[in-house]
Design a protein around this motif. Sequence first.
Motif, PDB file in Angstrom:
ATOM      1  N   ILE A  29      -5.007  -1.213  -0.666  1.00 54.64           N
ATOM      2  CA  ILE A  29      -4.694  -0.903   0.731  1.00 54.64           C
ATOM      3  C   ILE A  29      -3.629   0.199   0.802  1.00 54.64           C
ATOM      4  N   TYR A  30      -2.625   0.119  -0.051  1.00 55.66           N
ATOM      5  CA  TYR A  30      -1.571   1.140  -0.082  1.00 55.66           C
ATOM      6  C   TYR A  30      -2.154   2.531  -0.316  1.00 55.66           C
ATOM      7  N   VAL A  37      -4.306   3.820   2.727  1.00 56.79           N
ATOM      8  CA  VAL A  37      -3.475   4.279   3.844  1.00 56.79           C
ATOM      9  C   VAL A  37      -2.806   5.594   3.482  1.00 56.79           C
TER      10      VAL A  37
END
Length: 57
Positions: free
Chosen positions: A12-13, A16
Motif C-alpha cells: 500500500i505504501y 500511494v
Amino acid sequence: MLILLILVGVFIYFMVRSDKSGIKTHEPSALDVVNRRYAKGEIDRETYLELRKDLGY
C-alpha cells in the motif's frame, strides 16, 4: 500473519507513493498564456491577434 500484514502495508505504501510521483502538473499551452494575457489586459487586440497568428490559430 504478521508478515502478511507487513507485506500488505509495504504494498500500500508503494502504491500511494507511486501515484503521487506519477502525477504531472498541467502546464498551460502557449495559446492559453496568450488568452490569459489578453483577458488581463496585458496585451492589446492587435498584439493578441498577431500572437495567435504566429502560433497557427
